[in-house]
Design a protein around this motif. Structure first.
Motif, short mmCIF file in Angstrom:
data_model
loop_
_atom_site.label_atom_id
_atom_site.label_comp_id
_atom_site.label_asym_id
_atom_site.label_seq_id
_atom_site.Cartn_x
_atom_site.Cartn_y
_atom_site.Cartn_z
N GLY A 35 35.44 34.02 18.25
CA GLY A 35 35.60 32.78 17.56
C GLY A 35 35.90 31.69 18.37
N HIS A 36 35.37 30.50 17.98
CA HIS A 36 35.86 29.23 18.71
C HIS A 36 35.66 29.35 20.11
CE1 HIS A 36 36.59 26.91 15.11
NE2 HIS A 36 37.53 27.91 14.63
N GLU A 37 36.65 28.97 21.06
CA GLU A 37 36.39 29.03 22.20
C GLU A 37 37.43 29.93 22.94
OE1 GLU A 37 34.73 26.37 23.79
OE2 GLU A 37 34.13 25.85 21.83
N LEU A 38 37.97 31.04 22.32
CA LEU A 38 38.63 32.07 22.95
C LEU A 38 38.04 32.98 23.82
CD1 LEU A 38 41.36 33.36 23.43
CD2 LEU A 38 40.81 34.66 21.00
N GLY A 39 36.60 33.21 23.32
CA GLY A 39 35.89 34.19 23.99
C GLY A 39 35.26 33.25 25.53
N ARG A 40 34.87 32.26 25.12
CA ARG A 40 34.33 31.30 26.28
C ARG A 40 35.34 31.05 27.10
NH1 ARG A 40 32.58 27.61 23.35
NH2 ARG A 40 30.29 27.98 23.41
N ILE A 41 36.57 30.59 26.82
CA ILE A 41 37.43 30.51 27.71
C ILE A 41 38.15 31.56 28.64
CG2 ILE A 41 39.92 29.69 28.06
CD1 ILE A 41 39.44 27.73 25.84
N GLY A 42 38.13 32.60 28.02
CA GLY A 42 38.47 33.97 28.69
C GLY A 42 37.43 34.32 29.59
N ALA A 43 36.17 34.31 29.15
CA ALA A 43 35.13 34.83 30.21
C ALA A 43 35.14 33.86 31.21
CB ALA A 43 33.78 34.60 29.34
N LEU A 44 35.10 32.41 31.17
CA LEU A 44 34.89 31.52 32.33
C LEU A 44 36.23 31.85 33.14
CD1 LEU A 44 33.70 28.40 30.49
CD2 LEU A 44 32.38 30.00 31.96
N ALA A 45 37.60 32.10 32.47
CA ALA A 45 38.68 32.19 33.32
C ALA A 45 38.62 33.44 34.14
CB ALA A 45 39.89 32.27 32.45
N THR A 46 38.09 34.45 33.70
CA THR A 46 37.97 35.85 34.49
C THR A 46 36.87 35.63 35.48
OG1 THR A 46 38.11 37.20 32.32
CG2 THR A 46 37.22 38.07 34.17
N LEU A 47 35.72 34.90 35.06
CA LEU A 47 34.86 34.77 36.36
C LEU A 47 35.39 33.82 37.46
CD1 LEU A 47 31.68 33.94 34.29
CD2 LEU A 47 31.93 35.80 35.40
N ALA A 48 36.04 32.76 36.87
CA ALA A 48 36.79 31.96 37.93
C ALA A 48 37.87 32.81 39.00
CB ALA A 48 37.47 30.98 37.38
N ALA A 49 38.43 33.56 38.40
CA ALA A 49 39.37 34.43 38.94
C ALA A 49 38.59 35.66 39.98
CB ALA A 49 40.33 35.27 37.96
N MET A 50 37.54 36.06 39.53
CA MET A 50 36.71 36.70 40.57
C MET A 50 36.36 35.98 41.69
SD MET A 50 34.83 39.14 37.67
CE MET A 50 33.96 40.25 39.00
N GLY A 51 35.87 34.75 41.18
CA GLY A 51 35.70 33.79 42.38
C GLY A 51 36.62 33.65 43.50
N VAL A 52 37.87 33.37 42.86
CA VAL A 52 38.94 33.09 43.65
C VAL A 52 39.39 34.30 44.57
CG1 VAL A 52 41.24 32.33 43.95
CG2 VAL A 52 40.05 31.27 42.18
N GLY A 53 39.31 35.40 43.86
CA GLY A 53 39.45 36.76 44.59
C GLY A 53 38.61 36.69 45.81
N TYR A 54 37.49 36.51 45.64
CA TYR A 54 36.24 36.72 46.41
C TYR A 54 36.81 35.81 47.79
CZ TYR A 54 31.86 36.53 49.14
OH TYR A 54 30.87 36.40 50.21
N LEU A 55 36.89 34.53 47.40
CA LEU A 55 37.24 33.59 48.54
C LEU A 55 38.36 33.91 49.43
CD1 LEU A 55 36.18 30.18 46.59
CD2 LEU A 55 34.87 31.41 48.35
N ALA A 56 39.52 34.43 48.64
CA ALA A 56 40.61 34.78 49.22
C ALA A 56 40.62 36.23 49.85
CB ALA A 56 41.87 34.72 48.44
N PHE A 57 40.00 36.97 49.43
CA PHE A 57 40.16 38.41 49.93
C PHE A 57 38.77 38.97 50.41
CE2 PHE A 57 43.68 37.76 46.83
CZ PHE A 57 44.77 37.79 47.74
N GLY A 58 37.91 39.02 49.60
CA GLY A 58 36.56 39.62 49.70
C GLY A 58 35.86 38.99 51.00
N ARG A 59 35.99 37.85 51.15
CA ARG A 59 34.94 37.36 52.47
C ARG A 59 35.75 37.80 53.65
NH1 ARG A 59 34.54 32.69 54.13
NH2 ARG A 59 32.04 32.49 53.92
N ARG A 60 37.09 37.85 53.66
CA ARG A 60 37.69 38.43 54.82
C ARG A 60 37.38 39.90 54.93
NH1 ARG A 60 41.11 37.97 58.47
NH2 ARG A 60 42.64 39.51 59.35
N ALA A 61 37.45 40.67 54.36
CA ALA A 61 37.34 42.12 54.17
C ALA A 61 35.72 42.47 54.64
CB ALA A 61 37.13 42.78 52.56
N ILE A 62 34.72 41.47 54.15
CA ILE A 62 33.32 41.62 54.60
C ILE A 62 33.20 41.45 55.98
CG2 ILE A 62 30.77 41.17 54.00
CD1 ILE A 62 31.74 40.85 51.26
N ALA A 63 33.68 40.29 56.34
CA ALA A 63 33.77 39.53 57.73
C ALA A 63 34.38 40.57 58.82
CB ALA A 63 34.20 38.35 57.98
#
Length: 418
Positions: A35-63
Motif C-alpha cells: 500500500g501507499h508508497e512503502l512498496g514503491r520506495i522499498g523496490a526503488l531503494a533496492t534497485l538503487a542499492a544494486m546499482g551502487v553495488g555494481y558500480l562499486a564492486f561489480g565493474r571492478r570484478a568484471i574488468a
C-alpha cells in the motif's frame, strides 16, 4: 568457469544499467501489496542499492577477471552477495522484480571460475528469489508452492544455460589456443623455408664463385708465372708481371675465403661442438694453419639449453673469425674455445698472428665484424675484439645460453644457417 558471452565491460554496463532502469520504471508504475508508497520506495531503494553495488564492486570484478586474489576477488564476492540478497528483497517488495534473475544468473556465472561454485550460487539466488517472491505474493502456503515451482524452473533453466555456455566457452578457449599454436607453427615453418632458401642461394653463389672467379684467378696466377719465366730475370716488364701475379694470388685468397664462409658445414645430426671440430679441420686442410677446438668442462658438448638460432649465430661467428685469421693474421696457429659463463655461451677465436695494429670498432669498414655485430644484436649477444696477452688477436662472442626449448638441441639446422 567464467563465461565470455559479454567479454567487454561496456556491454555489461549496458545490460545491467538497462535492466535496472527498466525494473525501476516497472517499480514506479506498478501496484503494491504494502500500500501507499512503502512498496514503491522499498523496490526503488533496492534497485538503487544494486546499482551502487555494481558500480562499486561489480565493474571492478568484471574488468579484472584474471585476478584470483586481492581486491578484485573481494569485489566479486561482495557483488555476488549484493545480487543474491538484492533479487530476493526486490521480489519481496514487488513480485515483478523477480525478473532481475534474468541478469543476475549470468552475472553470477561470469564472476565465478568453478562450475560447482556457480551451481551453488545459482541455488542460493533461486532460494532468495523464491523467499522474496513468496512474501511478495502473500506469504501463504499456496504462494509458497507457486514461488517454489517458479524458482525451481528458473534454477533448472539457469543451470542448463550455464552448462551450455560454459561448454561453448571451453570449446572456444580450446580453439583459440589451437589457433595460436598453429599460427606459431606456421611462422616457424615460414622462417625455416626462408632460411632454407637463403642457405641454398648462398651455396649456389659459393659454387658459382668457386667454378668461375676462383678458377679464372687460378689461371691468371699460372699465366703470370709462365710469363715471368718466359721473360727471364732481367726483363723490364718482370716487376709488372710479378705484381699481376701477387694481385691475382690475393684476389684468389679472398675468393676462397668467400667460398668457405658461404659454404654450409654438413653436420647431419651433429652437435655444435662436433660441427666446430669439422669446420676447424677443413680450415686447417685449406690453409695449413693449425686450429685447436677447446670445450670447457661445463656441459657444452651439444650446448644444453641453447636454442637453434643461437647455435647458428655461434657457428657463423666461428666461420667469420677463422676467415679473418686466414685473411689478416698471418698466423701459424689458432684456437676456437666454446664454454659457458653464467647464463651465456661464449665462443672465443684466438690466433698467434700479427695482431690488430691500430684497429678500433669505430673504424670497421668491412662487412665481416660489423655484420657479426648486427647478427649478435638480434639475439641479445655481444662481440669484443682485442689483442691477446702474447700477441695475436682475440675475438670473443657471447650469446644467451639459458631458456631454450630443448635440453639437447641438434645442429642439423645449421646446414646452411637454418
Amino acid at each position: 568457469m567464467r563465461i565470455p558471452a559479454m567479454t567487454t565491460l561496456r556491454w555489461w554496463d549496458v545490460a545491467v544499467g538497462g535492466s535496472l532502469l527498466l525494473m525501476g520504471v516497472l517499480a514506479a508504475s506498478d501496484q503494491y501489496r504494502y500500500g501507499h508508497e512503502l512498496g514503491r520506495i522499498g523496490a526503488l531503494a533496492t534497485l538503487a542499492a544494486m546499482g551502487v553495488g555494481y558500480l562499486a564492486f561489480g565493474r571492478r570484478a568484471i574488468a579484472c577477471p584474471s585476478e584470483g586474489t586481492g581486491s578484485a576477488a573481494l569485489a566479486a564476492t561482495v557483488f555476488r552477495g549484493v545480487l543474491i540478497v538484492g533479487v530476493g528483497v526486490a521480489a519481496a517488495f514487488n513480485p515483478s522484480l523477480a525478473t532481475l534473475q534474468a541478469i543476475a544468473f549470468p552475472l553470477l556465472w561470469t564472476l565465478t571460475d568453478s562450475f560447482l561454485v556457480s551451481v551453488a550460487l545459482s541455488a542460493l539466488l533461486a532460494a532468495s528469489a523464491a523467499v522474496g517472491l513468496w512474501l511478495g505474493i502473500g506469504g501463504t502456503p499456496s504462494a509458497l508452492g507457486q514461488a517454489s515451482a517458479t524458482e525451481g524452473i528458473s534454477f533448472v533453466f539457469a543451470i542448463a544455460m550455464g552448462a551450455w555456455i560454459t561448454r561453448i566457452a571451453r570449446d572456444g578457449n580450446t580453439q583459440r589456443r589451437l589457433y595460436e599454436e598453429l599460427s606459431v607453427a606456421q611462422d616457424e615453418l615460414a622462417a625455416l623455408h626462408r632460411d632454407a632458401g637463403s642457405a641454398a642461394e648462398r651455396e649456389r653463389l659459393a659454387r658459382e664463385i668457386h667454378d668461375t672467379i676462383a678458377q679464372s684467378l687460378t689461371s691468371l696466377v699460372m699465366l703470370a708465372q709462365r710469363a715471368g719465366n718466359e721473360l727471364g730475370p732481367d726483363a723490364g716488364a718482370r716487376p709488372t708481371v710479378e705484381l699481376i701475379e701477387d694481385t691475382a694470388r690475393q684476389a684468389l685468397t679472398e675468393a676462397r675465403t668467400l667460398v668457405a664462409a658461404m659454404s654450409p658445414v654438413r653436420v647431419g645430426d651433429s652437435t655444435l661442438a662436433e660441427t666446430l671440430r669439422r669446420l676447424a679441420g677443413r680450415f686447417e686442410r685449406e690453409t695449413g694453419i693449425q686450429v685447436r677446438v677447446i670445450l670447457a668442462d661445463t656441459g657444452l658438448d651439444g650446448l644444453d639449453r641453447l636454442d637453434r638460432e643461437n647455435e647458428v649465430v655461434l657457428l657463423r661467428c666461428a666461420q667469420e673469425g677463422l676467415a679473418n685469421v686466414r685473411k689478416h693474421s698471418r698466423a701459424g696457429a689458432a684456437s676456437v674455445r666454446l664454454e659457458r659463463v653464467g647464463t651465456d655461451a661464449v665462443l672465443t677465436v684466438t690466433d698467434d698472428g700479427r695482431g690488430l695494429g691500430a684497429y678500433a670498432p669505430a673504424h670497421e669498414n668491412g662487412f665481416g665484424l660489423s655484420g657479426m655485430r648486427d647478427r649478435l644484436a638480434l639475439v641479445g649477444g655481444g662481440l669484443t675484439v682485442g689483442a691477446g696477452e702474447r700477441g695475436g688477436t682475440v675475438l670473443r662472442v657471447t650469446v644467451p645460453a639459458a631458456g631454450a626449448e630443448s635440453a639437447h638441441p641438434s645442429v642439423e639446422s645449421v646446414r646452411g644457417e637454418r
